[in-house]
Design a protein around this motif. Structure first.
Motif, mmCIF file in Angstrom:
data_model
loop_
_atom_site.group_PDB
_atom_site.id
_atom_site.type_symbol
_atom_site.label_atom_id
_atom_site.label_comp_id
_atom_site.label_asym_id
_atom_site.label_seq_id
_atom_site.Cartn_x
_atom_site.Cartn_y
_atom_site.Cartn_z
ATOM 1 N N ILE A 1 44.790 42.818 51.482
ATOM 2 C CA ILE A 1 43.875 43.560 50.040
ATOM 3 C C ILE A 1 44.620 42.323 48.891
ATOM 4 C CG2 ILE A 1 43.128 45.172 48.809
ATOM 5 C CD1 ILE A 1 43.720 47.002 50.974
ATOM 6 N N ARG A 2 43.556 41.560 48.395
ATOM 7 C CA ARG A 2 43.972 40.982 47.170
ATOM 8 C C ARG A 2 43.406 41.902 45.912
ATOM 9 N NH1 ARG A 2 40.109 37.526 45.778
ATOM 10 N NH2 ARG A 2 38.648 36.865 47.462
ATOM 11 N N TRP A 3 44.054 42.077 45.103
ATOM 12 C CA TRP A 3 43.359 42.763 43.910
ATOM 13 C C TRP A 3 42.988 42.083 42.657
ATOM 14 C CZ3 TRP A 3 42.090 47.649 44.935
ATOM 15 C CH2 TRP A 3 42.673 48.133 45.882
ATOM 16 N N ARG A 4 41.819 42.393 42.103
ATOM 17 C CA ARG A 4 41.439 41.650 40.723
ATOM 18 C C ARG A 4 40.656 42.780 39.712
ATOM 19 N NH1 ARG A 4 38.550 36.073 41.879
ATOM 20 N NH2 ARG A 4 40.917 35.478 41.881
ATOM 21 N N GLY A 5 41.543 43.315 38.934
ATOM 22 C CA GLY A 5 40.981 44.381 38.308
ATOM 23 C C GLY A 5 40.921 45.768 39.349
ATOM 24 N N GLY A 6 39.892 46.544 38.768
ATOM 25 C CA GLY A 6 39.491 47.507 39.918
ATOM 26 C C GLY A 6 38.962 47.117 41.233
ATOM 27 N N PHE A 7 38.887 45.947 41.608
ATOM 28 C CA PHE A 7 38.176 45.625 42.879
ATOM 29 C C PHE A 7 39.448 45.019 43.869
ATOM 30 C CE2 PHE A 7 34.903 44.703 40.025
ATOM 31 C CZ PHE A 7 33.806 45.415 40.443
ATOM 32 N N GLY A 8 39.387 45.607 45.058
ATOM 33 C CA GLY A 8 40.192 45.053 46.421
ATOM 34 C C GLY A 8 39.314 44.267 47.199
ATOM 35 N N ARG B 1 36.091 40.376 54.612
ATOM 36 C CA ARG B 1 35.453 41.801 55.391
ATOM 37 C C ARG B 1 34.623 42.309 54.384
ATOM 38 N NH1 ARG B 1 39.036 44.649 58.080
ATOM 39 N NH2 ARG B 1 37.123 45.880 58.704
ATOM 40 N N CYS B 2 35.275 42.859 53.132
ATOM 41 C CA CYS B 2 34.486 43.658 52.153
ATOM 42 C C CYS B 2 35.281 43.806 50.817
ATOM 43 C CB CYS B 2 34.021 44.881 52.767
ATOM 44 S SG CYS B 2 35.832 45.907 53.128
ATOM 45 N N ARG B 3 34.638 44.373 49.931
ATOM 46 C CA ARG B 3 35.301 44.445 48.639
ATOM 47 C C ARG B 3 35.137 46.299 48.417
ATOM 48 N NH1 ARG B 3 31.613 42.159 44.393
ATOM 49 N NH2 ARG B 3 30.367 44.385 44.745
#
Length: 96
Positions: A17-24, A42-44
């Motif tokens: 899982i890579r994180w960017r702000g509140g999104f994974g 796969r998904c966000r």
């Protein structure tokens, strides 16, 4: 996530899982653990607060994420629900 993946898709190397702000952004990795491993986006997931997460499925044709309904029938759930839903769409070749 890796423990869940090892139970349902043992041919995968890992889930990241890579994180960017509140999104994974969840990706599965298939291969032998070397430089030739295949990344399967796969998904966000989006943190909404408390225990609530929104879900968007990755579309390989457009390289974009589309909001989707989880296997639970809801648009909001847990990261595990997101993994299970995305696995149905992207990981059928790696199932037990």
């Amino acid at each position: 996530m890796d423990h869940r993946a090892s139970q349902t898709h043992p041919a995968l190397q890992e889930i990241t899982i890579r994180w960017r702000g509140g999104f994974g952004y969840l990706s599965a990795w298939a291969g032998e653990g070397d430089d030739n491993d295949e990344e399967i986006r796969r998904c966000r997931i989006e943190y909404l607060g408390s225990e609530d997460w929104a879900f968007a499925l990755h579309d390989p044709a457009t390289e974009d994420y589309t909001p989707a309904v989880l296997v639970t029938g809801s648009r909001i759930g847990s990261p595990t629900d997101a993994y299970d839903t995305a696995a149905l769409a992207h990981l059928t070749d790696y199932q037990k």
